[in-house]
Design an enzyme around this catalytic site. Structure first.
Site, PDB file in Angstrom:
ATOM      1  N   CYS A   1       0.810  -1.211   0.000  1.00 22.20           N
ATOM      2  CA  CYS A   1       0.000   0.000   0.000  1.00 22.20           C
ATOM      3  C   CYS A   1       0.845   1.263   0.000  1.00 22.20           C
ATOM      4  O   CYS A   1       0.335   2.336  -0.318  1.00 22.20           O
ATOM      5  CB  CYS A   1      -0.942   0.013   1.203  1.00 22.20           C
ATOM      6  SG  CYS A   1      -0.093  -0.059   2.788  1.00 22.20           S
TER       7      CYS A   1
ATOM      8  N   HIS B   1      18.774  -2.477   1.303  1.00 22.84           N
ATOM      9  CA  HIS B   1      17.435  -1.890   1.252  1.00 22.84           C
ATOM     10  C   HIS B   1      16.369  -2.951   1.504  1.00 22.84           C
ATOM     11  O   HIS B   1      15.472  -2.753   2.336  1.00 22.84           O
ATOM     12  CB  HIS B   1      17.205  -1.221  -0.098  1.00 22.84           C
ATOM     13  CG  HIS B   1      15.809  -0.711  -0.277  1.00 22.84           C
ATOM     14  ND1 HIS B   1      15.336   0.412   0.375  1.00 22.84           N
ATOM     15  CD2 HIS B   1      14.761  -1.195  -1.009  1.00 22.84           C
ATOM     16  CE1 HIS B   1      14.066   0.615   0.046  1.00 22.84           C
ATOM     17  NE2 HIS B   1      13.691  -0.348  -0.778  1.00 22.84           N
TER      18      HIS B   1
END
Length: 574
Positions: A50, A99
């Site tokens: 989202c 990351h």
């Protein structure tokens, strides 16, 4: 080949851009297929949540890979490349690994420490595996990311640094009150039956709501979720399923509604929310006046009082006869006195300076141009001291109108949004959406455990890099040992030709001796070269080994293909 990630998230892009760039499941699958079909990429995986969209790929050229992946993201998201580019970030090789591991641990989440991202990474890997776009690199990377995330949650208190997005959203809805106390006895409507909606329903059930109604486009999934909630051992909530067309009626009964669907349009419009509030209260649901006044004040459009306000009391001017005074300007300004005769001007000047109005004509007994000249000079001196500029009045103090207590609480966790943003302005409704969650989480305190997780990530990145570099040289070492075995076999065959009467016992002993000699000669170099290759910059040792022993490049490549084939057969998420 090298790892590259190109993406955008709540940290790099506004919610409006993320909303437009969101990818449906079908679009994600097509993006994967198009990525591996592109020239620079051999593997691909998409992580879409989202609040982030990231494309991972194994590429052979950095600049060409960045250009290709950026273009593909723009094409499949529907946002133009020029508009999308300022919000994209790029990570390469070890930085890309760092990351993803940070994302898996919840360090890059909107709510630090939330664990739902692990399920989303697992789903991302499963999609890439189903389409066969994840090879050895991405399989290893994503499975290791899952292990790192689990380690961070089990070995540290990162869970205390934040909550899941659902829990955080409910805390924002409750406006600082204890969620369980706030939710107890309320009727809840959950729109959607996916992972986020299911988590929201379970969280509400544990918080003590009296009833949960589940609405979903696929009614069977809504029924299944309602059944799971009803059968839960830790709750006694009443749960039932309804079709999507029952949402307007159920919204009238609900105290709190959570929506998280994959719809591309609005699920709840402002008109629908207005109708539900009016159906519940029987009173009109109007736009919140306090919100409107705030917007006006922020825009600098506060209505200004006219010239005849209380601030102009005792002014010697007859304001009703002064047609030149524009509305909104003080009678102390130049516009008020333009065209007045000298005597009136002096009286006005004295009043403006806080003095007493003086009839100059009576005092001097003079009139005419000479008197006017003196009066004008006096007025000029007053103007120098007091000021004669047309200025708007200081706005009158605005009394803050308290916002009415909400009768309907809405939590929108969808991206793109399910609930019309205009609902924020409705009185009697409190809406929390992804955008307001981002604002609220920006100042959230960071737990001390975050530092521990960062150290775990750093260690795991180093270990993963070493393992990948060591694995890179393994096919070369295997090819070297295969060549040595061929040399031993050839020499034994030549010995048998020269000594045809050699018995089996002696032949076996000679063969074993030659193999031991070769193994001992190769042991130290191969072990050492693996150690060196595992260090940063060690990729060149594989090339050196091939050159020193004149190894056939195709032989090494065939070993790599065989290992990748074995990995493909044995793959599976952690």
């Amino acid at each position: 080949m090298s790892l590259l990630v190109v993406g955008l998230s709540h940290r790099s892009a506004p919610v409006s851009v993320l909303e437009r760039a969101s990818l449906s499941t079908g679009a994600q699958l097509k993006l994967l297929q198009d990525t591996v079909a592109a020239e620079p990429a051999a593997e691909a995986a998409v992580l879409a949540t989202c609040n982030r969209i990231e494309l991972y790929a194994d590429v052979d050229k950095f600049h060409a890979g960045v250009a290709e992946l950026s273009t593909l993201l723009a094409q499949h998201s529907g946002v133009g490349l020029e508009e999308l580019t300022p919000y994209l970030y790029v990570h390469y090789e070890d930085r890309a690994v760092h990351h993803l591991f940070s994302v898996a641990c919840g360090l890059d989440s909107m709510v630090v420490g939330e664990g739902q991202i692990l399920g989303q990474i697992k789903d991302s890997l499963a999609r890439a595996q189903d389409l066969h776009t994840a090879g050895r690199l991405l399989n290893d990377l994503f499975q290791q990311a899952l292990r790192v995330g689990k380690r961070a949650h089990s070995e540290t208190g990162i869970d205390r640094a934040g909550q899941s997005l659902v829990t955080f959203g409910l805390e924002q809805l409750s406006a600082g009150a204890e969620v369980q106390q706030w939710a107890r006895g309320k009727r809840a409507l959950v729109i959607g039956a996916g992972s986020m909606s299911s988590l929201a329903a379970a969280t509400l059930a544990r918080a003590g709501v009296a009833e949960i109604v589940v609405a979903n486009r696929t009614f069977e999934r809504a029924e299944r979720l309602a059944e799971i909630l009803s059968e839960g051992d830790d709750t006694d909530v009443l749960a039932r399923a309804v079709p999507m067309d029952s949402v307007p009626g159920e919204l009238t009964r609900a105290d709190v509604a959570v929506s998280c669907t994959g719809a591309t349009g609005l699920v709840l419009t402002a008109d629908a929310v207005v109708a539900s509030v009016e159906g519940r209260t029987g009173a009109p649901a109007v736009e919140d006046a306090a919100v409107g006044d705030t917007a006006v004040r922020e825009a600098g459009e506060t209505p200004l009082p006219g010239a005849g306000s209380a601030a102009d009391e005792n002014c010697p001017l007859d304001l009703s006869s002064v047609s030149s005074v524009p509305s909104g300007f003080s009678v102390m300004g130049e516009a008020a006195v333009a065209g007045m005769d000298a005597a009136t001007l002096e009286q006005h000047g004295a009043w403006a300076a806080g003095g007493t109005a003086v009839d100059r004509t009576r005092e001097t007994g003079r009139s005419g141009p000479e008197a006017d000249s003196e009066l004008i000079g006096a007025l000029a001196a007053t103007a120098t001291r007091v000021g004669r500029i047309p200025e708007r009045r200081r706005p009158e103090p605005v009394v803050e109108v308290p916002r009415p207590e909400p009768v309907l609480f809405l939590l929108d966790l969808a991206m793109p949004r399910d609930v019309d943003a205009a609902v924020h302005r409705l009185a009697g409704v409190r809406l929390v959406d992804i955008e307001s969650l981002a604002d609220a989480s920006a100042d959230a305190p960071m737990a001390a455990d975050v530092d521990m997780v960062r150290r775990i990530v750093a260690d795991e990145v180093a270990a993963f890099g070493a393992a990948q570099r060591a694995a890179h040289i393994t096919p070369t070492v295997v090819a070297l040992r295969s060549m040595a075995a061929d040399v031993v076999a050839g020499e034994i065959a030549r010995l048998e030709g020269r000594l045809p009467g050699l018995d089996d016992k002696h032949r076996a002993e000679i063969t074993q001796t030659v193999k031991r000699v070769v193994d001992k000669l190769l042991h130290a170099p191969t072990v050492r070269v693996k150690q060196l290759a595992a260090e940063p910059g060690g990729a060149g040792y594989a090339d050196a080994l091939r050159t020193l022993f004149d190894l056939d490049q195709e032989t090494v490549a065939s070993v790599s293909r065989a290992e990748n084939s074995t990995t493909e057969k044995n793959r599976g998420p952690a």
